[in-house]
Design an enzyme around this catalytic site. Structure first.
Site, short mmCIF file in Angstrom:
data_model
loop_
_atom_site.label_atom_id
_atom_site.label_comp_id
_atom_site.label_asym_id
_atom_site.label_seq_id
_atom_site.Cartn_x
_atom_site.Cartn_y
_atom_site.Cartn_z
N ARG A 265 46.08 10.90 -53.07
CA ARG A 265 44.94 11.24 -52.23
C ARG A 265 45.37 12.13 -51.06
O ARG A 265 44.66 13.06 -50.67
CB ARG A 265 44.28 9.96 -51.72
CG ARG A 265 42.99 10.20 -50.94
CD ARG A 265 42.18 8.93 -50.85
NE ARG A 265 40.91 9.16 -50.19
CZ ARG A 265 40.66 8.87 -48.91
NH1 ARG A 265 41.62 8.33 -48.17
NH2 ARG A 265 39.48 9.09 -48.39
N HIS B 287 43.87 15.76 -50.04
CA HIS B 287 43.31 16.02 -48.72
C HIS B 287 44.09 17.11 -47.99
O HIS B 287 43.53 17.81 -47.14
CB HIS B 287 43.29 14.73 -47.89
CG HIS B 287 42.15 13.83 -48.24
ND1 HIS B 287 41.40 13.18 -47.31
CD2 HIS B 287 41.62 13.49 -49.45
CE1 HIS B 287 40.45 12.46 -47.92
NE2 HIS B 287 40.58 12.64 -49.22
N SER C 137 49.76 20.34 -43.74
CA SER C 137 49.13 20.19 -42.42
C SER C 137 48.58 18.79 -42.19
O SER C 137 48.43 18.36 -41.05
CB SER C 137 48.02 21.23 -42.23
OG SER C 137 47.07 21.18 -43.27
N ASN D 254 40.09 10.97 -42.84
CA ASN D 254 41.45 10.58 -43.22
C ASN D 254 41.95 9.29 -42.58
O ASN D 254 42.83 8.63 -43.13
CB ASN D 254 42.43 11.71 -42.86
CG ASN D 254 42.22 12.95 -43.70
OD1 ASN D 254 41.90 12.87 -44.87
ND2 ASN D 254 42.42 14.11 -43.09
N HIS E 156 38.27 8.04 -59.07
CA HIS E 156 38.89 7.06 -58.19
C HIS E 156 39.43 5.93 -59.06
O HIS E 156 38.95 4.79 -59.00
CB HIS E 156 37.88 6.55 -57.16
CG HIS E 156 37.41 7.60 -56.22
ND1 HIS E 156 36.10 8.02 -56.13
CD2 HIS E 156 38.10 8.36 -55.32
CE1 HIS E 156 35.99 8.97 -55.22
NE2 HIS E 156 37.19 9.20 -54.72
N THR E 157 40.42 6.26 -59.84
CA THR E 157 40.92 5.31 -60.84
C THR E 157 42.01 4.39 -60.29
O THR E 157 42.29 3.35 -60.84
CB THR E 157 41.43 6.06 -62.08
OG1 THR E 157 41.92 5.15 -63.03
CG2 THR E 157 42.54 7.04 -61.72
N SER F 277 41.60 -2.19 -63.09
CA SER F 277 42.97 -1.68 -63.17
C SER F 277 43.27 -0.82 -61.94
O SER F 277 43.42 0.39 -62.05
CB SER F 277 43.17 -0.86 -64.45
OG SER F 277 42.16 0.13 -64.58
#
Length: 325
Positions: A62, A66, A76, A94, A192-193, A248
């Site tokens: 992630r 981002h 950055s 964030n 979003h696993t 999972s």
């Protein structure tokens, strides 16, 4: 393995190899001469962190996403805020959700000891994301390196560039298109696993959805009841989290898409994928062909890692990923 999947896998691998050749300044094996152990050092640090906390892999994937969607893949997102500037990592998009910064710090310290001033923080993050995908059951993919580190990090830019949990399908499509991704690639990368979410990112679906319904009618009622137990209404505890893919949470698979088909997508931005004919078709395709999705995900991650990179003499190689030189 079906013929269609074999052909797609071959095509994507060839495409990745061709794109590597076309990137004149990003190269697979970029550190072969000046820091030959760079990728293995990063892999070792990611693996150690993963052994201690399986959820760290989701955090690193992630974080790479981002980073790349704001000013390109320039590291950055790793820069700390100062009294004069609020950096990306402290944007509401964030903070507090991003995690894994200490893994990048650890890898950077080892690399500085091994080959001082050679490996950029942006490349470390790209390697770490790829390693995290593999550790959680995804396919590996080549990561051409040679990225340089950016010197600008502004919190407000994260809010403008990143998709939010309440985004609808049109907004998601538009945001990804700005970065050069097709709608199918958007559906592929939206998965979003693995990982977790703070309750505050979706509690509106449980208690204050709109003026006519307190609970989002597109959310499975049994799942909603479970989430209400985990995220009580009016709770002041901002640290409450739930797995984004309950069956999972630490394994990269297609249960995310199966859940969407069952109205068990955690975020509005998940469930919205069923509201469009084309994206709904892609959800169904991904749900029932795990290998095909893994192939597409690896290809999309490889593509994302090349977004608006700094190369050559642009930017810098930070000695500390948190601080501009």
């Amino acid at each position: 393995m079906g013929m269609r999947v074999e052909m797609l896998l071959l095509g994507l691998v060839v495409g990745l190899c061709l794109s590597v050749r076309l990137e004149a300044q990003l190269q697979v094996g970029f550190y072969k001469k000046n820091c030959p152990n760079a990728e293995s050092i990063v892999r070792e640090e990611v693996s150690k962190a993963f052994d201690s906390n399986r959820g760290i892999a989701a955090g690193l994937v992630r974080m790479h996403f981002h980073d790349c969607f704001v000013r390109g893949c320039d590291g950055s997102v790793l820069i700390d805020s100062t009294t004069a500037n609020t950096a990306e990592k402290d944007s509401p998009a964030n903070n507090p959700s991003l995690r894994g910064f200490e893994v990048i710090d650890s890898a950077k310290a080892k690399l500085e000891n091994s080959c001082k001033g050679q490996v950029s923080c942006a490349d470390i993050l790209a390697f770490a994301a790829r390693d995290s995908v593999q550790l959680t059951g995804g396919l590996g993919y080549p990561v051409p390196a040679g990225r340089r580190d950016g010197r600008i990090s502004v919190a407000s830019e994260s809010l403008n560039e990143l998709p939010g949990p309440t985004s609808d399908v049109a907004t998601l499509t538009q945001i990804f298109a700005r970065k050069g991704f097709t709608q199918e690639e958007m559906v592929t990368l939206s998965a979003h696993t693995i990982g977790r979410s703070h309750c505050t990112s979706f509690s509106n679906r449980l208690y204050s959805f709109n003026t006519t319904a307190s609970q989002d009618p597109s959310l499975d009622t049994a799942y909603a009841a479970q989430l209400k137990q985990q995220c009580p209404q009016g709770s002041k505890d901002t640290t409450l989290v739930v797995p984004m893919n309950p069956s999972s949470p630490n394994f990269m698979d297609t249960a995310y898409y199966v859940d969407i088909l069952a109205n068990r997508g955690l975020f509005t931005s998940d469930q919205t994928l069923l509201t469009d004919t084309a994206t709904a078709s892609q959800v169904r395709s991904n749900a029932f062909n795990g290998l095909l999705w893994r192939v597409k995900f690896a290809a999309a991650m490889g593509k994302m890692g090349k977004l608006d990179v700094l190369t050559g003499t642009a930017g810098e190689i930070r000695s500390n990923c948190r601080v501009i030189n």
